[in-house]
Scaffold this motif. Structure first.
Motif, mmCIF file in Angstrom:
data_model
loop_
_atom_site.group_PDB
_atom_site.id
_atom_site.type_symbol
_atom_site.label_atom_id
_atom_site.label_comp_id
_atom_site.label_asym_id
_atom_site.label_seq_id
_atom_site.Cartn_x
_atom_site.Cartn_y
_atom_site.Cartn_z
ATOM 1 N N UNK A 89 45.289 54.907 30.699
ATOM 2 C CA UNK A 89 44.414 54.043 31.484
ATOM 3 C C UNK A 89 45.199 52.796 31.841
ATOM 4 N N UNK A 90 45.232 52.485 33.122
ATOM 5 C CA UNK A 90 45.915 51.287 33.592
ATOM 6 C C UNK A 90 44.869 50.274 34.047
ATOM 7 N N UNK A 91 44.904 49.086 33.458
ATOM 8 C CA UNK A 91 43.991 48.012 33.821
ATOM 9 C C UNK A 91 44.768 46.964 34.612
ATOM 10 N N UNK A 92 44.402 46.786 35.871
ATOM 11 C CA UNK A 92 45.066 45.836 36.783
ATOM 12 C C UNK A 92 46.582 45.877 36.594
ATOM 13 N N UNK A 93 47.128 47.052 36.789
ATOM 14 C CA UNK A 93 48.549 47.325 36.536
ATOM 15 C C UNK A 93 49.266 47.637 37.843
ATOM 16 N N UNK A 94 50.469 47.102 37.970
ATOM 17 C CA UNK A 94 51.312 47.419 39.117
ATOM 18 C C UNK A 94 52.471 48.318 38.689
ATOM 19 N N UNK A 95 52.684 49.354 39.468
ATOM 20 C CA UNK A 95 53.872 50.202 39.333
ATOM 21 C C UNK A 95 54.757 50.002 40.552
ATOM 22 N N UNK A 96 54.109 49.885 41.701
ATOM 23 C CA UNK A 96 54.783 49.524 42.946
ATOM 24 C C UNK A 96 54.486 48.051 43.221
ATOM 25 N N UNK A 97 55.533 47.270 43.519
ATOM 26 C CA UNK A 97 55.380 45.825 43.665
ATOM 27 C C UNK A 97 55.567 45.353 45.108
ATOM 28 N N UNK A 98 55.404 46.271 46.054
ATOM 29 C CA UNK A 98 55.566 45.897 47.460
ATOM 30 C C UNK A 98 54.584 44.817 47.853
ATOM 31 N N UNK A 99 53.337 44.958 47.421
ATOM 32 C CA UNK A 99 52.285 44.007 47.772
ATOM 33 C C UNK A 99 51.838 43.248 46.526
ATOM 34 N N UNK A 100 52.792 42.631 45.840
ATOM 35 C CA UNK A 100 52.505 42.013 44.537
ATOM 36 C C UNK A 100 51.917 40.618 44.635
ATOM 37 N N UNK A 118 41.555 48.744 39.247
ATOM 38 C CA UNK A 118 41.990 47.538 39.947
ATOM 39 C C UNK A 118 40.781 46.624 40.114
ATOM 40 N N UNK A 119 41.012 45.367 40.463
ATOM 41 C CA UNK A 119 39.905 44.452 40.711
ATOM 42 C C UNK A 119 40.046 43.854 42.110
ATOM 43 N N UNK A 120 38.911 43.687 42.759
ATOM 44 C CA UNK A 120 38.916 43.412 44.192
ATOM 45 C C UNK A 120 39.512 42.049 44.545
ATOM 46 N N UNK A 121 39.356 41.045 43.676
ATOM 47 C CA UNK A 121 39.831 39.694 43.990
ATOM 48 C C UNK A 121 41.054 39.320 43.145
ATOM 49 N N UNK A 122 41.810 40.323 42.724
ATOM 50 C CA UNK A 122 42.955 40.090 41.843
ATOM 51 C C UNK A 122 44.071 39.372 42.589
ATOM 52 N N UNK A 123 44.503 38.231 42.052
ATOM 53 C CA UNK A 123 45.590 37.471 42.660
ATOM 54 C C UNK A 123 46.911 37.692 41.929
ATOM 55 N N UNK A 124 46.895 38.489 40.863
ATOM 56 C CA UNK A 124 48.107 38.780 40.098
ATOM 57 C C UNK A 124 48.582 40.215 40.337
ATOM 58 N N UNK A 125 47.665 41.166 40.256
ATOM 59 C CA UNK A 125 47.965 42.572 40.563
ATOM 60 C C UNK A 125 46.983 43.027 41.640
ATOM 61 N N UNK A 126 47.251 42.703 42.906
ATOM 62 C CA UNK A 126 46.288 42.996 43.972
ATOM 63 C C UNK A 126 45.871 44.463 44.013
ATOM 64 N N UNK A 127 44.626 44.691 44.390
ATOM 65 C CA UNK A 127 44.071 46.048 44.386
ATOM 66 C C UNK A 127 44.892 46.994 45.260
ATOM 67 N N UNK A 128 45.359 46.508 46.390
ATOM 68 C CA UNK A 128 46.175 47.344 47.280
ATOM 69 C C UNK A 128 47.463 47.766 46.585
ATOM 70 N N UNK A 132 35.185 41.106 41.207
ATOM 71 C CA UNK A 132 35.793 39.919 40.617
ATOM 72 C C UNK A 132 37.318 40.078 40.504
ATOM 73 N N UNK A 133 37.928 39.348 39.550
ATOM 74 C CA UNK A 133 39.376 39.237 39.546
ATOM 75 C C UNK A 133 40.065 39.831 38.335
ATOM 76 N N UNK A 134 41.304 39.385 38.119
ATOM 77 C CA UNK A 134 42.225 39.978 37.156
ATOM 78 C C UNK A 134 41.683 39.980 35.732
ATOM 79 N N UNK A 135 40.912 38.967 35.376
ATOM 80 C CA UNK A 135 40.359 38.877 34.028
ATOM 81 C C UNK A 135 38.875 39.227 34.025
ATOM 82 N N UNK A 136 38.082 38.505 34.811
ATOM 83 C CA UNK A 136 36.628 38.700 34.779
ATOM 84 C C UNK A 136 36.228 40.101 35.215
ATOM 85 N N UNK A 137 37.018 40.724 36.089
ATOM 86 C CA UNK A 137 36.707 42.080 36.505
ATOM 87 C C UNK A 137 36.955 43.107 35.417
#
Length: 601
Positions: free
Chosen positions: A363-374, A489-499, A519-524
């Motif tokens: 299970x990946x929680x707000x995790x990036x593997x590809x960092x193109x849109x980081x 992913x979380x919709x308003x994540x500013x650290x690991x964007x959903x895209x 919400x975001x990276x933590x609250x979501x």
């Protein structure tokens, strides 16, 4: 006809008590001297400032935008005319309002912008004009960056970020004479608020050893192990890099296959074990899961050479060995959060290359593997900035936790920096107790070798996604990871964007359930079902374009936690009697949450 109505006049405006103000002004000067001493003393004792490189890089970056506009005289004139037109519109509207005529604002703040909530920002013509002048200026500056077409994309991204930091800093809401609320506060208290604020500033400079460490919460209100991270458990194993915690079962039977949680080492694990009402760990235990959590060490210079592969071997793999031995099982489920999820993904690819099948699911929680849109964190990473950072880390052996904390705070400076500057130093108030912000301030250091590998292979070169990263002698190929994956992913994540998380999920070779939380990276992520907050979306495979996936996704009210448990339980539904901690193979070293998590930076 006579009327008996009594006319009630508006209360007179408050008057400044000049004697009290003079007394408080003298105190302010005295406290200001203490604040200055708290800043200077560490530097007299040899403390080095590292702002010069940061300032030089910022000036150089914004200078490239200026060069673009100044290179063409016609373009320069058009840019100046646009700004002057905005100012003229604000001035004209202000004159009309002062004459008693109605006037529509030239520009209005975002309704969610809390800086201008005070009624006088709209009702007082002076403050309204000041607010609009600021908004015209900040929007113009932002447009100057966006319209600089020939700039390198990274430079343009960095310039836009720096311009936002600058415009956020010069907002009239941040200064006493230009903020109506602060003016009222100062008059009503005869300047006592400023004296309290200067005392707060001195305390924060002392706490930061000469650097300003802005308090976002009352740090005395919380203590790890007392009212945070209180889920019962034991530390059953440790290495130089981590302690492994096993939690006591709270149900008579448990799921047969245990769960190993890998949190980020950039922050401490108890974000998943805040108060009992918010604790994801406690909730999992109460659902009948055998839960193990990695608690990373807060490293010092002795661990400077520990790299990504060390964190894999002495962290995840050592923990996995222990989990399986303690439970007598052949497999374990895994959960990785943020950069802990990135390390977990790399570890899974490593295990796949070794034909190792001990992990049942991930299970990946707000995790990036590809960092193109980081997102905006990429503005801190280019070859020049990395060279400076690596030289600093080589000197100390690690990156100070406050550096990463400052970077994260800058991503949302209007939420995480400037409101606290105003509240703490100008209103002179203590910040409100908030467990999440206590955790946010409890930063950790990063070993030089590990952090350098992470920044270069993820943010700078995106080597994991490109199949060019190596770890433990194996080339990382994410398509070889064929186990079931739950990707949140979380919709308003500013650290690991959903895209960004969506693209990373598409690199995996097995079945992926991609879920988007509100919400975001933590609250979501930390969103217990009992709160009935936010929502989550489920849909098809993480293939194609993120926007297309979202259009066809189904929205569900409330937390994603029950959806995850349903997915998890379907993989291995068998139950067994609740297990004793350590399983007869490991003795308890100490009570959870352990000593590693208590080490402060």
């Amino acid at each position: 006809m006579a009327t008996n109505k009594k006319i009630i006049a508006d209360p007179p405006p408050p008057k400044l008590d000049m004697d009290a103000f003079a007394h408080n002004l003298a105190q302010l000067v005295e406290e200001g001297g203490k604040a200055l001493a708290a800043y200077i003393r560490p530097r007299e004792e040899g403390k080095k400032d590292d702002l010069a490189d940061d300032v030089a890089d910022a000036v150089k970056t914004i200078g490239t935008v200026a060069e673009y506009w100044l290179a063409d005289p016609q373009r320069t004139v058009e840019a100046q005319a646009r700004l002057m037109t905005g100012y003229l519109g604000v001035w004209t509207a202000a004159l009309r309002r002062m004459s008693g005529e109605p006037a529509e604002p030239v520009v209005a703040p975002d309704p969610r912008d809390a800086r201008f909530k005070d009624v006088e920002w709209s009702t007082n013509p002076f403050f309204d004009a000041l607010k609009q002048t600021y908004l015209v200026t900040s929007q113009w500056a932002d447009a100057m960056v966006k319209e600089a077409d020939t700039l390198d994309p990274h430079v343009k991204h960095k310039a836009g970020f720096l311009v936002r930091q600058l415009t956020n800093a010069i907002s009239p809401s941040n200064f006493i004479l230009t903020n109506p609320e602060l003016l009222r506060e100062t008059v009503n208290s005869s300047g006592e608020n400023l004296v309290r604020g200067m005392k707060n500033l001195t305390e924060d400079l002392i706490e930061g050893k000469g650097d300003l460490r802005i308090r976002q919460t009352d740090m005395s209100a919380f203590e790890v192990g007392r009212n945070l991270a209180t889920t019962p458990g034991k530390v059953i194993f440790e290495t130089d890099l981590m302690q492994l915690i096993q939690y006591e079962p709270s149900t008579p039977s448990v799921k047969k296959v245990p769960v190993l949680i890998v949190p980020p080492w950039i922050n401490k694990f108890y974000i998943l074990d805040l108060t009992p009402e918010k604790s994801f760990i406690k909730w999992l235990v109460d659902q009948g899961l055998t839960v193990f959590v990695v608690s990373w060490v807060n490293p010092d210079a002795r661990l400077a050479a520990k790299g990504f592969d060390d964190y894999m071997r002495d962290g995840i793999l050592a923990a996995l060995d222990t989990v399986l031995k303690a439970t007598g099982e052949e497999q374990a489920h895994t959960v990785g959060y943020c950069v802990g999820g990135t390390l977990l993904a790399v570890t899974l690819a490593y295990l796949a290359a070794k034909k190792d099948t001990r992990v049942a699911s991930a299970t990946f929680l707000t995790t990036q593997i590809d960092f193109t849109h980081a997102g905006d964190l990429k503005v801190f990473v280019d070859e020049e900035q990395l060279g400076v950072l690596e030289r600093r880390m080589k000197e100390f052996g690690y990156l100070e936790g406050r550096k990463m904390a400052s970077a994260f705070n800058m991503l949302r400076s209007n939420d995480l920096i400037w409101p606290y500057v105003v509240n703490n130093y100008m209103k002179g108030k203590a910040p409100f107790p908030f467990d999440l912000l206590f955790w946010n301030a409890d930063s950790t250091r990063m070993p030089a070798a590990n952090h350098s590998y992470y920044l270069r292979n993820c943010y700078l070169e995106n080597n994991i996604a490109r199949g060019k990263a190596e770890i433990g002698g194996e080339r990382i190929d994410m398509s070889k990871v064929t186990i079931p994956v739950y990707d949140l992913a979380t919709r308003e994540d500013h650290i690991a964007p959903a895209r960004s998380a969506f693209i990373g999920a598409g690199l995996l070779g097995g079945p992926v359930r991609y879920v988007l939380a509100g919400s975001g990276h933590i609250a979501g992520v930390v969103n217990p079902p009992s709160k009935q907050k936010y929502q989550h979306w489920t849909g098809g495979e993480a293939k194609g374009e993120f926007d297309d996936w979202l259009k066809s996704a189904q929205e569900h009210p409330g937390s994603w936690w029950p959806d995850w448990v349903a997915w998890f339980s379907a993989l291995h539904p068998e139950d067994v009697p609740a297990r004793p901690i350590g399983g007869g193979h490991f003795n308890a070293i100490e009570d959870a949450p352990g000593r590693y998590v208590r080490e402060r930076s």
